[in-house]
Each structure stands twice: as structure tokens, then as C-alpha cells.
Design an enzyme around this catalytic site. Structure first.
Site, PDB file in Angstrom:
ATOM      1  N   ILE A 111       0.827  -1.220   0.000  1.00  0.00           N
ATOM      2  CA  ILE A 111       0.000   0.000   0.000  1.00  0.00           C
ATOM      3  C   ILE A 111       0.851   1.254   0.000  1.00  0.00           C
ATOM      4  O   ILE A 111       0.361   2.349  -0.299  1.00  0.00           O
ATOM      5  CB  ILE A 111      -0.957  -0.008   1.210  1.00  0.00           C
ATOM      6  CG1 ILE A 111      -2.119   0.975   1.013  1.00  0.00           C
ATOM      7  CG2 ILE A 111      -0.232   0.306   2.503  1.00  0.00           C
ATOM      8  CD1 ILE A 111      -3.163   0.463   0.107  1.00  0.00           C
ATOM      9  N   ARG A 112       2.160   1.118   0.290  1.00  0.00           N
ATOM     10  CA  ARG A 112       3.015   2.290   0.261  1.00  0.00           C
ATOM     11  C   ARG A 112       3.155   2.874  -1.149  1.00  0.00           C
ATOM     12  O   ARG A 112       3.546   4.022  -1.308  1.00  0.00           O
ATOM     13  CB  ARG A 112       4.384   1.980   0.869  1.00  0.00           C
ATOM     14  CG  ARG A 112       4.334   1.537   2.337  1.00  0.00           C
ATOM     15  CD  ARG A 112       3.659   2.606   3.194  1.00  0.00           C
ATOM     16  NE  ARG A 112       4.153   3.924   2.847  1.00  0.00           N
ATOM     17  CZ  ARG A 112       5.324   4.412   3.230  1.00  0.00           C
ATOM     18  NH1 ARG A 112       6.092   3.693   4.018  1.00  0.00           N
ATOM     19  NH2 ARG A 112       5.721   5.602   2.863  1.00  0.00           N
ATOM     20  N   HIS A 113       2.820   2.084  -2.142  1.00  0.00           N
ATOM     21  CA  HIS A 113       2.800   2.592  -3.515  1.00  0.00           C
ATOM     22  C   HIS A 113       1.478   3.329  -3.694  1.00  0.00           C
ATOM     23  O   HIS A 113       0.425   2.695  -3.775  1.00  0.00           O
ATOM     24  CB  HIS A 113       2.964   1.447  -4.507  1.00  0.00           C
ATOM     25  CG  HIS A 113       4.286   0.762  -4.358  1.00  0.00           C
ATOM     26  ND1 HIS A 113       5.371   1.083  -5.125  1.00  0.00           N
ATOM     27  CD2 HIS A 113       4.716  -0.168  -3.488  1.00  0.00           C
ATOM     28  CE1 HIS A 113       6.399   0.350  -4.750  1.00  0.00           C
ATOM     29  NE2 HIS A 113       6.027  -0.430  -3.755  1.00  0.00           N
ATOM     30  N   ARG A 231       9.676  -4.420  -6.247  1.00  0.00           N
ATOM     31  CA  ARG A 231       9.183  -5.575  -5.498  1.00  0.00           C
ATOM     32  C   ARG A 231       9.571  -6.914  -6.122  1.00  0.00           C
ATOM     33  O   ARG A 231       9.447  -7.953  -5.448  1.00  0.00           O
ATOM     34  CB  ARG A 231       7.662  -5.480  -5.340  1.00  0.00           C
ATOM     35  CG  ARG A 231       7.209  -4.230  -4.597  1.00  0.00           C
ATOM     36  CD  ARG A 231       7.896  -4.065  -3.248  1.00  0.00           C
ATOM     37  NE  ARG A 231       7.398  -2.894  -2.519  1.00  0.00           N
ATOM     38  CZ  ARG A 231       7.829  -2.546  -1.316  1.00  0.00           C
ATOM     39  NH1 ARG A 231       8.786  -3.234  -0.703  1.00  0.00           N
ATOM     40  NH2 ARG A 231       7.344  -1.477  -0.723  1.00  0.00           N
TER      41      ARG A 231
END
Lengths: 312, 312, 312, 312
Positions: A111-113, A231
């Protein structure tokens, strides 16, 4: 992956339908549309929808009235050029939507993206299933001694057994308490008529972060490639990397020319610092250069050697 | 709208193709796919691609395995609920891509909406066509005396004629100089062999902001609706409002349930301030309330009266 | 740069004030705070405000309770590490705000960077000044013959003179018509009492894109560095590059350690493709490699040679 | 809140420093700068830095050379106007940075707001403290029977006691296993020399989502107000609402005029749908309108009545 017969039937129903469209369509991706690609012990990634193809990148770069494509070789050349020179906006013209089932701690990294659209299953509104991630034996790694955020050797013997026991025991107990606190049967009625049942939004706080959640996640090709470059990298934690790898395969099906350019200029490429470039120039001029004389730190020198060393 | 026969043929070719897909498909939008919808004297909006439909909103809100839809009335109810309570993320799950031809000064307003993907025709790389916007006589408005950024009455007679003359004369001269400075024929050869020709990236600076540019513009449904709520509003400048209105029609074709909710809760709705609510409560209690007694400024009072007055 | 005495006085007033703060403060940047740095013939960049310093990057990376800094060498090492490994989020913890005066065609390139906050002077609401950009003689470049979006030799003699004449004549006429159509004196009264005056939002369409506009532009350090890496690059158009260069100086004053890392790993660094790395490995192994044998295109080979060639 | 003496000393050291600046400075916010404001049982919010004040909004809206402010009443009027008409960009010109300590399940809601900068404490890199959230007795609420994502009555007696027991027992066991698996003493040495210790990035998966994490979170005023309008709302979960309320107080100190406008036009205001407006018009015309006749659903009618009913 765990899926109920009802869920499998819903997916089969979607896959059996077909419509006619004037839109750009990619048969290789249609083949796997809606199908879960298994990841970890209970997770999956499914492509739910997509917009555009390799030609859509070309079409946008040329701001064309028609498809915008010329000869395949010219289109590939343009895509390579755009990727190499970081002309990023044409890659934003393709969009893809996934349905992902993943452990909460993986979701927290993911979710940091921020440049993506997300709808997550709500544990305020619904009850989470009894599914949690337990690493396979070959992923039960010790702390790395050299890298503060990496893994070392795989644990074995009684230590490995003990770790697995603890993980399973605590997750199971966590869920049992969750159910007890909720006091709710699958049909919504109470388990114990004498109790109220704790609010769902509170009871969930007792679950460990290896429990699975799921979400719809939609992004454009540029941001997807950026996500995958970070990732699918060897420094990413294994548990998110396996999702990235499954998604890389979907990208290859979807936009093969962009995928090839991505491998050539990003995944397979390397960035050299100003000092590293100077060192390489001196080496090419026949000079013997070592770390001390290069001006690079020990770590940077090692990274440079990894780039330059002949590959077996 | 001005389009070359080649461009028209490219569009016709795209429209004549059809593929089979498993994706959600919207026949009413497919009907007009790729077709230019005329706006202003030379502009257009064309839908180039789309992803999702009303069901995709429902599907994401439910994080479902299949299409996620239940009865039409339940789906509409859910969409209304999401719109009313500003549960915005499910509306991000639909995406649309337009090709737009528009005057530079309109593009400058439009681009302020940052949550979109854009590829614009490059005047560094290519030569702009000789097309500029001249307002129709009924849009040749005087400065509003009451609103610093609004229009008043339509100019008439010799003043209108003079304005049109100036706009046409200056744009024409602007383009003539552009061509002369470029010193380039359509085939790329020089017009005057004795001159070099000014760089395209410099020559373009001589064009007035009513010249047309074009771009591919892609956004999700949530951000599109936000754009339309601002740009289809009566306070928006006419020249961008007509684009927003053409796009509203495409939204109605694409996601009719979302469109209806948007009209009910956004376009047709109104926001009341804390003080305005107090005034309405007093009115409903039978009190006579005037501006002075309401605590609202004259302007806010007028805005409230506009909301509350019986509609002819 | 053109500035009225009133504007100069407002800036002087701001610069003469000082307050006490507990916030991180950077004396080298305070020195030039509010001061216009001249760019092009009438433009400027002024730093209006800032948040954070080099330590703020370190503090955020360590999620610390205090300033977070240790020894200067350790802090620099951490900043270098973050920059090298693209750990980007700590660089988002510094923020800067500029006031910029720039030609419209430069503003149109600039605004494509979406991750910034912008407030532009409104020509719907106010009247633009009579200021337009005319290139200096050494920037009056011909179209490049090798690069479709680049500049070649500088124009000279009668061609140069003619271009300057056209640019000046058309901008002047453009503005004269703008004023005539507006029919408004500086004090807001009418020039010609018998006419209405065209709405500002329409009259502005007659201005050429070399007229100056201005805006407040605010962004975080990460996005600023990204902007500068593209716009201070030799491939950027000269007219935006000079703004980027002026801003680079402000970054050096503000966050010197981040600036040095940026020069080392971005501006002065280079990205090699997978194929280029293979070629370099072969060269280092003593092999003679030429373009044909490298697998690189002619253009990529040239770019690689530019990286590897010994610097004078 | 739990804080070590070292952390308290670091904060005191920061608070004791002061510098001179030419920047806009807000004494009322400086007063509490760096100070933890306690939230829940172990959490806090601390303002770490800020940029701008009420005047900065005015300054950007006017694109001024100086501070841009006129009379206080005019500035307040402009801020109210901007808030009322959703002219949002000037509010983006102020920026604030917080350090927040919060339970993981609260962090998971919070992070859904994407337009912010975040650096979170990394449990891949470091070991989390033994701190978890246990609701106070008056927050131990049952599931609401009317609202699927809300709370009902507070649990009492043996059910409450049992829930607290389960939450404490499972969190404690969760952490004990975490420590055992890590096999690491605070000084980094091994607890049990015969074992390796599980990688931190794996061991953390055993923690429940009521454990505390912390992050630096930075955003602009516009996005902060949007966050607060959703999270300080009565429909937000209590555990995030208390953070929002603490932050609202910091906003009031920082930008009092914006804060007042926010209360008047957002928090205290209401949005009426097209159908609701029609109903209100009929009521004002003296007609008796009930739900059935209004065209509103039962739920929408109830929401409208909540807006219109006289306040005690």
C-alpha cells in the site's frame, strides 16, 4: 489457495462469457482473465480487467487518430526509446486491475505505492476468514548477519519446528478469540444468546498480521512497472516478491514489447554513480583500479563489481 | 471540427474492427467509440478506450470474485449510497481515455486537474496546424460588471465586429510569421533555400493561445466526475464547459447508474454552511428570516435563496 | 526582470522582518529568502518558504524523537545510501515554495510535473502585464537537423534580424489588440466610454505564448530533484533549463548533503542497459567491441561511448 | 503514552533550541512544537514542523510579491470565499509534519489517504516495542445491530471482562513468541546461543494488529482538512477519530481563520441532494411533506431530518 465452490463457480461463470468490442484486445491476456494465479499458501493474483496494449503506448506517444502503429520493428524501437529516455507518460495510457489475496503484512508494504486505486475487504463490515500465512520450510530464514533487513540461512531442526509451532499456535488462538469475541455464527445469528458480541471493528484487532486480506488493486502500466522494479528485486522481501513475479508474467502476456524494454533497461540494467563511471573509464584505459583508489565505499565497490564481473 | 480525409479514414478503420473479449463491455459506449464529438469551431472529444462499467463499481465495493452484481435495484442503491456518503474508492475502478482537440487557453485550465494521464501533441517535435478558435457571435461577451471573472452581455454592432477582426487578424499574422520563421514546407524541405529556419521549439512561441492543440487524456471515473462537477458548472468558462458537457453525455452512455447518482447528489445537490442550516431551521419553524438576521453575508444569502426558491 | 517599485518594496519589507522559531532553519537559504533570482529577460525565481533541512531527511529515515542526526559523516553516509538505493520517502519530508515568473510556453512544460502545488496568476480575473520573452541573440537557434526536438546553429545576419522583428512585432500587436479589446484603464475605468470591453477571459486568448505569467509553486525535495534531473538536463529546452539551474543553486544552499548525493548518483551518474553492461564486461575482459558486435543500436552505442570516453 | 527518558530528553532538547527566521511563523503552534499530545493508551501525535500560516493562503490566492494580506476582515473573507467555493489550491500552500504513534489497525485506515508523505518505523529493520492497544472499558462496544460497520452499547460484566482478558492474553503471547523467535537481546546479542533467531521481517508476522507502530506523516493543509473531515466525523471508528480530534486542535492553533472556515463550511455544513432540496422547498412553501411523499429513501429522509431538526 483456498476458494469456496461458490467463488470458483463465480469465476467460471465470468470466464464463460464473451462480448464483442471495438477496443484494443490482447488474446494472450484474455486467456488467463479472472483466473487465480496461486501465490504463497493461500494467496492469489487475478487479472480482472485491462485497458490498452503495446499499441496504445505508441498511439499516445504519436497522439494519433488511428491505432498509431507502423511496422512492428518501428513500434518496438519507439517503445525502447521511450523506456530508455524515461519518457514516461505514454506508459500511463495502459491500465490493469487485479484482485489480490495477501497477508496483512504484505499488504502493508504494498500500500506504500500510492499511485494506484484500492478497494480492500473491510473487517469493520465483514468477518475475516480463518486463513493465515505460514512460511514453507525453505523460507524459514534466520536473520542475516550482514544485512539488517535481510535473511540469512534457513532454520532447521528443532528451531525450525519450534518457530512453526509458535506461528501456528498463536494464529489459531488469535482467530479462536476473534470468533469468541464476535459471538457470531456464519448466518449472522449469535453463538451464545447470553452475550452481545464485540463490534467487528474492535474484534479484528486481535488478529496477527499474517492473516490474509484481499483487495482490488488498479494501476497504470508505468506505475505497475515501477512497483515491479522494486518488489521483484532481489532485495524485496520474499513474501511480496512472489506476488511481483506472478504479476510480471501477466505483464509479459499483456504488453510484450514494453515487457522486453523493461527487462533491457530496468530489471537487467544498472545505474552507475559519477565516481563509478570514473573508475570504469580508468579500467578501460588499462589502469589497475582497486576499491581504495576508486573513491568508492567498500559497499559501493562491491555493488560495482557485481555489475562488471563476467557472468558464468 | 477540421479533420483530414486520412484522419477520417483512420477512425473509420478502427470503428470497423471488432474483437471478442471476456471483459465488461458497454454497448452504448461502443456505439460512439473513436467518433469525434464536435466542440467549438475546430475542436472535438473522442472516447478512445474505457475499462469497467456500473457493475465494476459494485464489484470493487464488494471485493467480489464474480461480477458482484445482485438485482439492478440493489446495485443502484449501493451506488447511490457510495456517492452520497463519499465512499470514493469504488468509483476509481472505472477508467476512460479521451482524445481531445482544444484551444491552448482551454488546455491550460484543464491541465490543472492533476490526477489524470496526459500525452500532448508536441510543438517542439512537430508543426502545429493553422487552426485557431474564434468565438461565435453569441459568445462574444463583455466583461461582467458584478463578477470579476465572469461574462456580461454579448457585444454587438461595431464593437463585436472590431473584436472579431482583431482576433482573426492577429491569429493569422501570428501563424504567417510562425511559418516564415520555420522556413519549412509540409514535406520537411526548406521554403527558402537561403535560410536555416528557426527551431520549432522557439518558433511556436509566436502563436496565440487560441490556437488548437490536442492530447490523449485518461482518468478514472471518480476524478472525471470531479472534473465535470467543476467544469460543467455554470461558473466555468464557456469554452471549457462545452467540452465538459460533451463528456457528460459519454458518462451517461458508459455508467448510467453512476451518472444518475452524480446528478442527484452532486450536480443537482447543494452544500449548506452551518449558518445557512440554522437559518433554514428557523424558517421551517415559521420564523421570518432576512439576510441581516441570518448571519449570512449578502452573497451567501443570495446563494441560499437560489437553492431554496421555488422553481418555475 | 521587471518589477515595480511597489513590488520591490514589498519584498524588502518581508526580508527586513525576522521571527524566532523552534523549527529547523537554514541560514544559507534564509540569506536569499524572498529575493528574485533573475532568469531570461523578464523572469525570476524566488524562494518564498521552506520546511526542513538535511537533518529532516535523516530524522524521518530513523523515525526519531529528536533531530535524529549523529555525526556529520554518518548522516551524509545515510543520505548517500538512501539516494543510491532509491529509498525515496525520506526526501519527501522537506518542502519548498517558489514564486516564479515565466513565459507561458515554459509554464506549459513545467505544469506537466503533477506532484506539486500551484497557484497561477489568473488572466480571467486580472489583466496580464505587457511583458514577453524575446530570445537573446545567442539563443536564436536554427532547427537541429539531427534531432527533431533540438536546436542547431545560432541564426545570424538578416535571418536573425528578421526573426527578432517578427517576434517583437507580433507580440506588440497582440498586446495592443488585447488592450483595445479590454477597453480598460489601469484604474478599471473604460478607455472608450462608448464601448463595453471584451470579457478578460476572452481577450487573453489573443496573447502569444511568450507572454509572461507567474505562479506560486510548492513541492517536496524528492519531486523537486526529479523535476531538476529532467529540466536541468542538456536535452531540456534552454528556456526551462535556465530556471532549473537557478533552482539547483537554491537546493545547494538548502540541503547541501542531499545536493551532493544528487550530483553523484543522478546528474553525474548514468544508467546502462542489460546489453550495454554485457558490452562493458567484454571490453574489460580485453575484447575489442564495436557497435555492430555490441548488440546496441547506433544511437545507444553513441550514448554508451559518451559515458565511457575519457574526459578531457 | 509510553516514552523512555532518552526520548523525553531528545524532545526537551529540541524544544529548548531557537533560531531566527524570515519565514512566516505561528507562535501558538510553536508553543506545542515537538510535544507529544497523548492519544489512546500508548499513542501520541506530535507536530514536528510546519510551513505557512493563514496569510500564506491569502498570499498564494493573490500571487503576491509580499505577504499578500490586507485587513484581517478582508483576509478572513477571502479564506471563507475560497473554502465555500472549493477553490482548493491556495490551501495546498501550507504544509505540516507530524510524528504519530498508533496501533497498526489504525495505521491501516490512515494510510488509505494517499496524498501525504510517510516514513514508517520498519519492523524489517528494527524490533517493535511491547506496546499494544487495549480499549478503555467505555470503548468496549458491542456490534451495532443497525449499522454493519458501527458500534452499539458498551459491553459490561463478565463479557467485558472476558474480552479484555482475551485481548491482553493474546497480545502478550504474541509478543512473547515474537521475542522467542527473534532470539535477540536488546543489545543485539543472542538470548540462546544455540539458536539462530528468525529474520525480523518474518518474526513480525506473529504480532496482532493492535500493536503500536509509528511514523512521520506530512501533508498539505487541503489534504489534512479532507482527512480530518472524514476521520473526525462521527461515522469514523473511535480509535482513529481521537487522533483526528487531537490534530484538529493543532490546526486551530496553526491557521485559525482556515479552521473557522472549515467548521462553518465543512464540519458544520451539510450536503443536500436534488430530491432533498425539492422537499425543503415544498416545506418552506407550507406543504406537509413526509418521507413517502418526498421521494427520499427512509435512510435519506432520516439524514435530512437530522439536518433540519431544531437543535436543543
Amino acid at each position: 489457495m483456498t476458494m469456496t465452490p461458490e467463488q470458483a463457480a463465480e469465476i467460471a461463470a465470468l470466464r464463460s462469457q464473451s462480448q464483442t468490442t471495438r477496443r484494443a484486445t490482447v488474446p494472450a491476456l484474455e486467456e488467463i482473465l479472472y483466473e487465480p494465479l496461486n501465490v504463497l499458501d493461500h494467496g492469489f493474483v487475478r487479472v480482472i480487467d485491462y485497458m490498452g496494449d503495446d499499441s496504445a503506448v505508441v498511439q499516445a506517444a504519436r497522439v494519433s487518430y488511428g491505432r498509431g502503429t507502423k511496422k512492428v520493428s518501428e513500434d518496438r524501437g519507439l517503445i525502447n526509446y521511450l523506456m530508455r529516455h524515461r519518457h514516461t507518460t505514454p506508459f500511463e495510457m495502459c491500465e490493469i486491475k487485479y484482485h489480490v489475496k495477501l497477508p496483512i503484512f504484505v499488504a502493508r508494504q504494498w500500500i506504500r505505492h500510492r499511485t494506484a486505486n484500492v478497494n480492500e475487504y473491510s473487517a469493520r463490515y465483514s468477518i475475516l476468514d480463518n486463513e493465515f500465512y505460514i512460511p514453507a520450510p525453505d523460507q524459514l530464514a534466520a536473520q542475516s548477519s550482514s544485512n539488517r533487513q535481510g535473511r540469512g540461512d534457513v532454520l532447521t531442526g528443532s528451531e525450525a519446528a519450534r518457530v512453526l509451532d509458535l506461528l501456528k499456535r498463536d494464529a489459531a488462538q488469535s482467530y479462536a478469540s476473534y470468533e469468541e469475541m464476535l459471538n457470531e455464527k456464519p448466518d449472522g445469528s449469535k453463538r451464545d444468546e447470553d452475550r452481545e458480541g464485540l463490534a467487528r471493528e474492535l474484534a479484528r484487532m486481535n488478529l496477527t498480521v499474517n492473516f490474509y486480506t484481499q483487495w482490488y488493486w488498479k494501476t497504470d502500466l508505468l506505475n505497475l512497472l515501477h512497483f515491479l522494479s522494486l518488489r521483484a528485486d532481489s532485495h524485496a522481501q520474499y513474501e511480496i516478491r512472489v506476488y511481483a513475479e506472478a504479476m510480471l508474467d501477466t505483464v509479459q502476456r499483456w504488453v510484450p514489447a514494453c515487457y522486453d524494454a523493461f527487462r533491457e533497461y530496468r530489471i537487467g540494467g544498472a545505474a552507475l554513480s559519477a565516481t563509478a563511471i570514473k573508475a570504469v573509464r580508468r579500467m578501460l584505459a588499462g589502469e589497475q583500479v582497486d576499491q581504495a583508489g576508486s573513491g568508492l565505499s567498500a559497499r559501493e565497490w562491491r555493488e560495482l563489481m557485481d555489475v562488471l564481473k563476467p557472468q558464468g
